[in-house]
Design a protein around this motif. Structure first.
Motif, PDB file in Angstrom:
ATOM      1  N   TYR A  50       0.825  -1.212   0.000  1.00  0.00           N
ATOM      2  CA  TYR A  50       0.000   0.000   0.000  1.00  0.00           C
ATOM      3  C   TYR A  50       0.862   1.266   0.000  1.00  0.00           C
ATOM      4  O   TYR A  50       0.558   2.227  -0.709  1.00  0.00           O
ATOM      5  CB  TYR A  50      -0.925   0.018   1.225  1.00  0.00           C
ATOM      6  N   TRP A  54       0.493   4.032  -2.899  1.00  0.00           N
ATOM      7  CA  TRP A  54       0.109   5.432  -2.678  1.00  0.00           C
ATOM      8  C   TRP A  54       1.214   6.383  -3.084  1.00  0.00           C
ATOM      9  O   TRP A  54       0.950   7.436  -3.672  1.00  0.00           O
ATOM     10  CB  TRP A  54      -0.295   5.661  -1.217  1.00  0.00           C
ATOM     11  N   LEU A  58       0.071   8.860  -5.939  1.00  0.00           N
ATOM     12  CA  LEU A  58      -0.135  10.260  -5.564  1.00  0.00           C
ATOM     13  C   LEU A  58       1.048  11.146  -5.922  1.00  0.00           C
ATOM     14  O   LEU A  58       0.876  12.289  -6.345  1.00  0.00           O
ATOM     15  CB  LEU A  58      -0.420  10.373  -4.061  1.00  0.00           C
ATOM     16  N   TRP A 121      -8.421   2.637   3.450  1.00  0.00           N
ATOM     17  CA  TRP A 121      -8.294   2.619   1.985  1.00  0.00           C
ATOM     18  C   TRP A 121      -9.349   1.754   1.311  1.00  0.00           C
ATOM     19  O   TRP A 121      -9.257   1.500   0.116  1.00  0.00           O
ATOM     20  CB  TRP A 121      -6.881   2.139   1.600  1.00  0.00           C
TER      21      TRP A 121
END
Lengths: 295, 430
Positions: A50, A54, A58, A121
């Protein structure tokens, strides 16, 4: 069979085997030094996946940079985890007590982590496309991310080998694994060694998480699959022998791929678990293990 | 022996008055109790909301799809409540929708007991479906026992199995395997492909889809099935099968996937440079992880089986846009479509029945035709015989509908009333 296919099979077996071996190594190392069966191990892999997802989605941070960032976060996360286990479990001299309470506490942590990740999430699966182009290598085509994953896994294994067999830390760690009582009587700082085992194990989980996230989708509950895999491979390789886990992992990779090619993947799990059963019947201490000593 | 008798002076006047007073007070108290006891009846008359209960997989194996389905329910609840709720003739007014739900952890036994709890303890008015085929099947005995209908959604059950269930209260909306396999066969026939490789994940649903798909292609005889192979769900590598596919070089590769293997197969097809003219995926090819895992160029031309498309009707687009606004981008997956379809069918059944009485709603479900922005719905022997099968193709990063059928096997026909995108054929090379 064409020669390029043979290359492909060898490469694929190595790719799967090295990752499997790596995952089992981290699990085995922690268990054989501290006697804690870390159920949270699989969730550490997920968490690392994760973090990578991310950072890439991002901020467009390359997963290869995430190898470092994710390891840093996971090690940071390991510290309180270690202190809790140390205070309530590792302080005991009774191995059975450590094993049972280790499972119970880490199981609780695992549920907590899965729930938190799912809350933050959502349980929806996620993935990302990174270096997904095909390259040709000796006439065989590979996805670039897989190719690099294999190289990173191999490099990390060399690094771990060096750490375990050529440094003082490694020698101490192996000393504790082989004879905890003797190591303790010799005056080794057990707490420090346990902490090191925790950190190395989390570091391996973190790297595995990053590498797996490049090829497979991520969801909060995927850790259990890798936990079972780590457990099986570690048992086959022999608890207490880090090299055994690696060799068992690679063997697992080859058996996995070769069965898929010859008999077909339908019977793959049947054959693999039958082999596991045979090994457990005739060599319950694993292929390269020495058995677990109960004080 | 002492004689028992009543002295005429045994009850004095004062005692008589006291007794009468007690009787009067008791009568008044009884009247008051009766009055307050009847209050709940009056509350029913003043009912302002419909309590709908369900269990859903928010953890465990079905968590990813279950979450999507739960969100679809939530969006519908908000959407209908914004319109004041569902009109129920019995109350002469619109009632808002209220949810009571639990996480069943993708465990069928837990789901069954949760549905019982919803009915008995939470006293919900009606029910929505859980996630997944096996959990749908697990709650059938409970809804049969309490006689509350459920409009199912994410359950792909074979018609024989549905008949065996002998259920009156579970309604199935997802096209059963024979129907989707037949639609797929019609699509391949229209594309005029001559050789097909069929691969499938080893789950009940996908095995049946693959089996019927192969049988119908062979019956129609327009193409040869050159590869027909399954693989376990937890597989990490399918290149063994794919090398055989490469060897046969079929014009079409159909993968009845479920759903993580959709990514694995695509990625290894690309790696092995297998370039069929048409590449079709089952469950998984229309999900968010698939969209994220591959760049637009890789996905271009890949086809996924679905049941709806937001471009078909403005109402479905409205729900879809609300979803994106609330939860972020998600491809128009089958889970969303089926989730909304089941909510809308239940809503219309309530409106048509004009009551919240489960038995009357069941009757409407069994007999009426429902027009929804996800296609027409008409249940015959508990199965939707009007179901849509939509083939979506990834085009420039979006799913576009390219072929649609309606009806259930054997009465499946190409639907021509929908506006479709131009099919990219043959699929561009990886």
């Amino acid at each position: 069979m064409e020669i390029t296919n043979i290359f492909f099979i060898i490469f694929l077996s190595l790719q799967i085997g090295l990752i499997y071996g790596l995952i089992a190594l981290g699990f085995n190392l922690l268990y054989s030094s501290t006697r804690i069966i870390n159920i949270t191990y699989g969730d550490f892999i997920t968490l690392s996946g994760y973090i990578t997802f991310w950072l890439y989605s991002l901020y467009n941070i390359s997963p290869f940079l995430s190898l470092g960032i994710s390891s840093f976060f996971l090690i940071l996360f390991t510290l309180p985890f270690f202190y809790i286990l140390e205070k309530f479990v590792l302080s005991s001299k009774n191995i059975l007590y450590i094993e049972i309470w280790g499972v119970i506490i880490t199981f609780g942590f695992s549920i907590f982590l899965q729930g938190t990740m799912s809350y933050l999430w959502s349980a929806q699966s996620r993935s990302y496309a990174y270096l997904d182009n095909v390259i040709d290598f000796f006439g065989v085509s590979f996805l670039l991310n897989k190719f690099l994953t294999t190289i990173v896994a191999a490099l990390l294994i060399f690094l771990l080998y060096f750490l375990l067999f050529k440094t003082n830390i490694g020698i101490m760690l192996r000393g504790v694994i082989q004879d905890p009582e003797l190591a303790s009587n010799l005056g080794l700082n057990m707490r420090k060694i346990f902490l090191i085992a925790f950190i190395i194990s989390s570091f391996i989980a973190s790297i595995s998480g990053v590498l797996l996230s490049m090829s497979f989708e991520i969801n909060p509950f995927m850790g259990s699959i890798y936990l079972i895999l780590a457990f099986v491979i570690a048992v086959v390789g022999g608890i207490g022998n880090p090299l055994g886990s690696l060799i068992s992992g690679i063997l697992f990779g080859f058996v996995d791929v070769i069965i898929s090619y010859t008999i077909g993947p339908s019977l793959k799990f049947f054959i693999i678990y039958s082999l596991l059963l045979l090994i457990l019947i005739y060599r319950p201490w694993g292929l390269m293990g020495r058995g677990v000593r109960y004080a | 022996m002492k004689k028992l008798y009543v002295n005429k002076h045994a009850i004095t006047k004062i005692q008589t008055i006291l007794i009468i007073t007690v009787i009067v007070i008791a009568a008044i108290a009884g009247g008051l109790i009766y009055y307050f006891m009847t209050q709940p009846t009056q509350q029913v008359a003043q009912k302002t909301s419909i309590k709908i209960g369900f269990s859903i997989s928010l953890s465990g194996v079905g968590a990813a799809a279950g979450t999507e389905q739960y969100r679809a329910y939530e969006i519908w609840r908000k959407w209908i409540n914004e319109q004041g709720g569902i009109y129920v003739e019995e109350y002469k007014r619109k009632l808002s929708v209220e949810f009571i739900y639990y996480d069943d952890a993708s465990e069928p036994a837990r789901a069954a007991s949760l549905y019982e709890k919803l009915i008995v303890e939470d006293k919900v008015d009606l029910l929505l479906a859980p996630w997944g085929t096996f959990i749908h099947l697990a709650i059938v005995p409970v809804i049969e026992k309490y006689k509350i209908p459920v409009v199912g959604n994410t359950a792909g059950v074979d018609i024989e199995k549905i008949n065996e269930l002998n259920t009156k209260y579970m309604f199935f909306t997802w096209p059963e395997p024979k129907t989707s396999a037949f639609s797929l066969t019609l699509f391949l026939e229209e594309l005029n492909v001559k050789s097909v490789a069929i691969l499938y994940a080893q789950t009940d649903f996908t095995v049946l889809n693959a089996k019927w798909n192969k049988q119908y292609i062979e019956e129609k005889g327009f193409a040869d099935v050159v590869i027909y192979e399954g693989y376990p769900l937890e597989v990490t590598d399918v290149s063994g099968i794919l090398l055989k596919v490469k060897d046969k070089n079929p014009e079409a590769v159909v993968v009845h996937s479920y759903p993580a293997d959709a990514i694995l197969v695509t990625s290894q097809m690309k790696e092995l440079k297998i370039n069929p003219k048409v590449f079709i995926l089952g469950v998984g090819g229309q999900l968010l992880a698939y969209k994220q895992r591959f760049d637009d160029q890789t996905k271009e031309g890949v086809i996924a089986i679905n049941n709806w498309h937001p471009d078909f009707y403005p109402e479905s687009k409205e729900l879809y846009n609300k979803y994106i606004l609330e939860y972020g981008y998600n491809p128009p997956s089958h889970t969303l479509g089926l989730g909304w379809l089941s909510c809308l069918v239940l809503q219309q059944a309530i409106e048509k029945a004009g009551t919240l009485n489960p038995e009357k709603i069941r009757e409407k479900l069994a007999t009426e035709t429902f027009n929804t922005p996800f296609g027409e719905v008409k249940f015959e022997n508990q199965v939707n015989i009007k179901s849509l099968v939509v083939f979506d193709q990834w085009q420039e990063g979006d799913l576009k509908p390219v072929f649609v059928t309606k009806g259930s096997y054997p009465n499946v026909e190409k639907a021509t009333e929908y506006k479709l995108a131009q099919l990219i054929f043959p699929k561009p090379e990886w």
